[in-house]
Design a protein around this motif. Structure first.
Motif, PDB file in Angstrom:
ATOM      1  N   LYS A  43     -74.531  48.799 -90.572  1.00  0.00           N
ATOM      2  CA  LYS A  43     -73.756  48.438 -89.393  1.00  0.00           C
ATOM      3  C   LYS A  43     -73.145  47.059 -89.593  1.00  0.00           C
ATOM      4  N   ALA A  44     -72.057  46.794 -88.859  1.00  0.00           N
ATOM      5  CA  ALA A  44     -71.369  45.512 -88.996  1.00  0.00           C
ATOM      6  C   ALA A  44     -71.148  44.869 -87.642  1.00  0.00           C
ATOM      7  N   THR A  45     -71.173  43.553 -87.651  1.00  0.00           N
ATOM      8  CA  THR A  45     -70.710  42.769 -86.516  1.00  0.00           C
ATOM      9  C   THR A  45     -69.502  41.963 -86.976  1.00  0.00           C
ATOM     10  N   VAL A  46     -68.649  41.591 -86.031  1.00  0.00           N
ATOM     11  CA  VAL A  46     -67.485  40.777 -86.342  1.00  0.00           C
ATOM     12  C   VAL A  46     -67.814  39.330 -86.008  1.00  0.00           C
ATOM     13  N   VAL A  47     -67.916  38.511 -87.034  1.00  0.00           N
ATOM     14  CA  VAL A  47     -68.255  37.096 -86.867  1.00  0.00           C
ATOM     15  C   VAL A  47     -67.136  36.364 -86.137  1.00  0.00           C
ATOM     16  N   GLY A  63     -77.363  28.585 -92.334  1.00  0.00           N
ATOM     17  CA  GLY A  63     -76.628  29.761 -91.887  1.00  0.00           C
ATOM     18  C   GLY A  63     -75.218  29.476 -91.427  1.00  0.00           C
ATOM     19  N   ASN A  64     -74.753  28.237 -91.557  1.00  0.00           N
ATOM     20  CA  ASN A  64     -73.372  27.919 -91.228  1.00  0.00           C
ATOM     21  C   ASN A  64     -72.444  28.474 -92.300  1.00  0.00           C
ATOM     22  N   ILE A  65     -71.285  28.942 -91.877  1.00  0.00           N
ATOM     23  CA  ILE A  65     -70.341  29.611 -92.769  1.00  0.00           C
ATOM     24  C   ILE A  65     -69.132  28.713 -92.990  1.00  0.00           C
ATOM     25  N   GLU A  84     -74.853  29.846 -82.816  1.00  0.00           N
ATOM     26  CA  GLU A  84     -75.969  29.144 -82.190  1.00  0.00           C
ATOM     27  C   GLU A  84     -77.033  30.069 -81.605  1.00  0.00           C
ATOM     28  N   ASN A  85     -76.643  31.262 -81.150  1.00  0.00           N
ATOM     29  CA  ASN A  85     -77.619  32.160 -80.532  1.00  0.00           C
ATOM     30  C   ASN A  85     -78.043  33.313 -81.439  1.00  0.00           C
ATOM     31  N   ASN A  86     -77.624  33.256 -82.710  1.00  0.00           N
ATOM     32  CA  ASN A  86     -78.076  34.213 -83.725  1.00  0.00           C
ATOM     33  C   ASN A  86     -77.749  35.665 -83.390  1.00  0.00           C
ATOM     34  N   ASP A  87     -76.600  35.897 -82.752  1.00  0.00           N
ATOM     35  CA  ASP A  87     -76.190  37.268 -82.480  1.00  0.00           C
ATOM     36  C   ASP A  87     -75.180  37.785 -83.503  1.00  0.00           C
ATOM     37  N   GLY A  88     -74.889  36.958 -84.520  1.00  0.00           N
ATOM     38  CA  GLY A  88     -73.966  37.364 -85.564  1.00  0.00           C
ATOM     39  C   GLY A  88     -72.523  36.991 -85.304  1.00  0.00           C
ATOM     40  N   ILE A  89     -72.233  36.476 -84.123  1.00  0.00           N
ATOM     41  CA  ILE A  89     -70.866  36.116 -83.742  1.00  0.00           C
ATOM     42  C   ILE A  89     -70.758  34.597 -83.667  1.00  0.00           C
ATOM     43  N   ALA A  90     -69.703  34.059 -84.263  1.00  0.00           N
ATOM     44  CA  ALA A  90     -69.536  32.608 -84.297  1.00  0.00           C
ATOM     45  C   ALA A  90     -69.320  32.052 -82.895  1.00  0.00           C
ATOM     46  N   ASP A  91     -70.092  31.009 -82.539  1.00  0.00           N
ATOM     47  CA  ASP A  91     -69.936  30.317 -81.262  1.00  0.00           C
ATOM     48  C   ASP A  91     -69.086  29.061 -81.404  1.00  0.00           C
ATOM     49  N   LYS A 416     -60.215  37.818 -90.218  1.00  0.00           N
ATOM     50  CA  LYS A 416     -61.375  38.495 -89.641  1.00  0.00           C
ATOM     51  C   LYS A 416     -62.536  38.396 -90.633  1.00  0.00           C
ATOM     52  N   ILE A 417     -63.764  38.284 -90.116  1.00  0.00           N
ATOM     53  CA  ILE A 417     -64.951  38.247 -90.963  1.00  0.00           C
ATOM     54  C   ILE A 417     -65.969  39.254 -90.449  1.00  0.00           C
ATOM     55  N   TRP A 418     -66.401  40.126 -91.339  1.00  0.00           N
ATOM     56  CA  TRP A 418     -67.441  41.102 -91.029  1.00  0.00           C
ATOM     57  C   TRP A 418     -68.771  40.625 -91.628  1.00  0.00           C
ATOM     58  N   ARG A 419     -69.857  40.936 -90.924  1.00  0.00           N
ATOM     59  CA  ARG A 419     -71.199  40.690 -91.440  1.00  0.00           C
ATOM     60  C   ARG A 419     -71.956  42.017 -91.383  1.00  0.00           C
ATOM     61  N   ILE A 420     -72.383  42.489 -92.538  1.00  0.00           N
ATOM     62  CA  ILE A 420     -72.907  43.858 -92.664  1.00  0.00           C
ATOM     63  C   ILE A 420     -74.414  43.839 -92.916  1.00  0.00           C
ATOM     64  N   PHE A 421     -75.116  44.644 -92.147  1.00  0.00           N
ATOM     65  CA  PHE A 421     -76.579  44.772 -92.253  1.00  0.00           C
ATOM     66  C   PHE A 421     -76.966  46.205 -92.603  1.00  0.00           C
TER      67      PHE A 421
END
Length: 425
Positions: A43-47, A63-65, A84-91, A416-421
């Motif tokens: 699965k992927a989230t969009v950072v 974990g900073n990108i 900051e809240n570790n949900d995979g999306i940049a804050d 766009k940046i994807w993060r895949i798990f």
């Protein structure tokens, strides 16, 4: 004996499942994986979805990108992203740096960055997302060039920095990209282009002319490169030459032009010569061929033993733009020590449909590729048949492994940046 083997297998499965659950439990996954296709269980989230023309990408120990930009954004060429809240999306999204370019990598507490003519670095400080110090020049003096100017970088385990310097032409012709024009022999461009150069990673104020060592030559352009710690060797994937039919219609058909030559995956040893511009690789024949600019006719094989062969080859014009060896345990065991390759997508296969626009995985066994590969992520183009890269929805560009083992992919169209798990679902 079988009982022991089964127990070990069970322990491995449990470990991978626990790791997957732990790293993805708080992630806000996209319903459609952000518009791309992934294998079952991933699965992927969009950072983030629009930071600019993203190139290569790297992650610090917190974990900073950090992402390189091809063109400046309000004068800045690097993007820093924090979750900051570790949900995979940049804050947090912040831009900095006076340079734009391609190569970016964290090494020994510094963020290294490759513009078209310089390699610079920024000191990373604890609890500081954007470096407050000015950039230090590590290497300058790279030649100005209109073609293949991107400087991608890699580091070995002994304090060495490796820089790609692409060839400033298609095939070193006397008249650039002119039908029937012969190649210059020997090709003078190889003196300062068309290979990998080695520098001291820890020394500033170096120049190409005074401090660079030509580590390998005969490589047209290797935007995709990575140092494999498992084998302790450098690997690159080369952009093959263009326009076989356009420049030499007596020797090559339109159909051959679309699939030749191969994009070559090289294991690089110091002193290697891979043959550009004198040769190209025909993956259908499995042979290095003499380039038409140097007397070839589509049938003449290059001199045996003179140039290094690829360890794996892909169809022509897919445009390999990043390479990454997977060393984590978040993904299933079959991915360990194998290579992910980001294909940016072709522009010159017309009238055939354009191809590439995907992430491919090549498994390794006993420190060598098995010889096969498969599509890991695709659908970036947004349509089944593509006539021009301008019509692609996304173009995959950069790869990085997050600290938890998830895979990051950048898009060079809008950023766009994807993060895949791997979740196993």
């Amino acid at each position: 004996m079988k009982t022991v083997e089964h127990l070990l297998l069970l322990i491995t499965v449990i470990a991978f499942t626990a790791c997957s659950s732990q790293t993805s439990s708080n992630i806000d996954f996209a319903d459609d994986n952000g518009g791309i296709n992934l294998p079952d269980g991933f699965k992927a989230t969009v950072v983030t979805d629009s930071i600019g023309q993203a190139r290569h990408i790297t992650v610090d120990e917190n974990g900073n990108i950090y992402v390189a930009l091809r063109e400046p954004h309000n004068g800045n060429g690097i993007v820093a992203l924090a979750d900051e809240n570790n949900d995979g999306i940049a804050d947090i999204t912040k831009y900095f740096g006076d340079y734009s370019g391609t190569g970016i990598h964290i090494y020994d507490g510094y963020l290294y960055f490759g513009s078209k003519t310089e390699i610079v670095r920024y000191k990373l400080q604890e609890n500081e997302l954007v470096p407050s110090n000015n950039a230090e020049i590590v290497v300058d003096g790279f030649p100005e060039q209109r073609q293949h100017a991107a400087k991608s970088i890699a580091f070995d385990q002994n304090g060495n920095l490796y820089v790609n310097i692409g060839g400033p032409s298609n095939a070193c012709q006397e008249e650039m990209r002119t039908p029937g024009s012969p190649g210059m022999a020997p090709c003078p461009q190889l003196e300062s282009h068309g290979g990998i150069w080695q520098f001291d990673a820890n020394t500033t104020g170096q120049s190409l002319q005074e401090d660079g060592t030509r580590y390998a030559t005969g490589i047209r352009n290797a935007v995709a490169l990575d140092w494999n710690k498992q084998t302790d060797h450098l690997y690159v994937v080369q952009h093959g030459r263009d326009q076989l039919h356009t420049l030499w219609p007596d020797y090559y058909t339109v159909e051959q032009n679309a699939i030749l030559p191969a994009e070559e995956f090289f294991e690089v040893q110091e002193g290697d010569n891979f043959g550009w511009p004198y040769t190209y690789y025909d993956h259908q024949r499995g042979e290095k061929m003499l380039a038409p600019e140097y007397g070839g006719d589509g049938e003449t094989v290059a001199e045996k033993g003179k140039y290094e062969d690829p360890i794996l080859a892909f169809p022509g014009h897919w445009a390999p733009n990043d390479l990454l060896f997977y060393k984590k345990s978040q993904f299933p065991q079959k991915y360990l020590n194998g290579a992910f390759i980001a294909f940016h997508g072709s522009w010159n296969r017309a009238p055939e449909p354009q191809q590439g626009y995907k992430i491919v995985f090549a498994p390794f066994e006993n420190d060598k590729p098995t010889g096969n590969y498969w599509d890991f992520a695709d659908g970036f183009a947004g349509k089944d048949s593509l006539e021009s890269p301008a019509n692609a929805q996304y173009r995959p560009m950069g790869l990085a492994i997050h600290n938890d083992g998830s895979l990051l992919i950048t898009d060079s169209r809008n950023g766009k940046i994807w993060r895949i798990f791997y979740t196993g679902d």
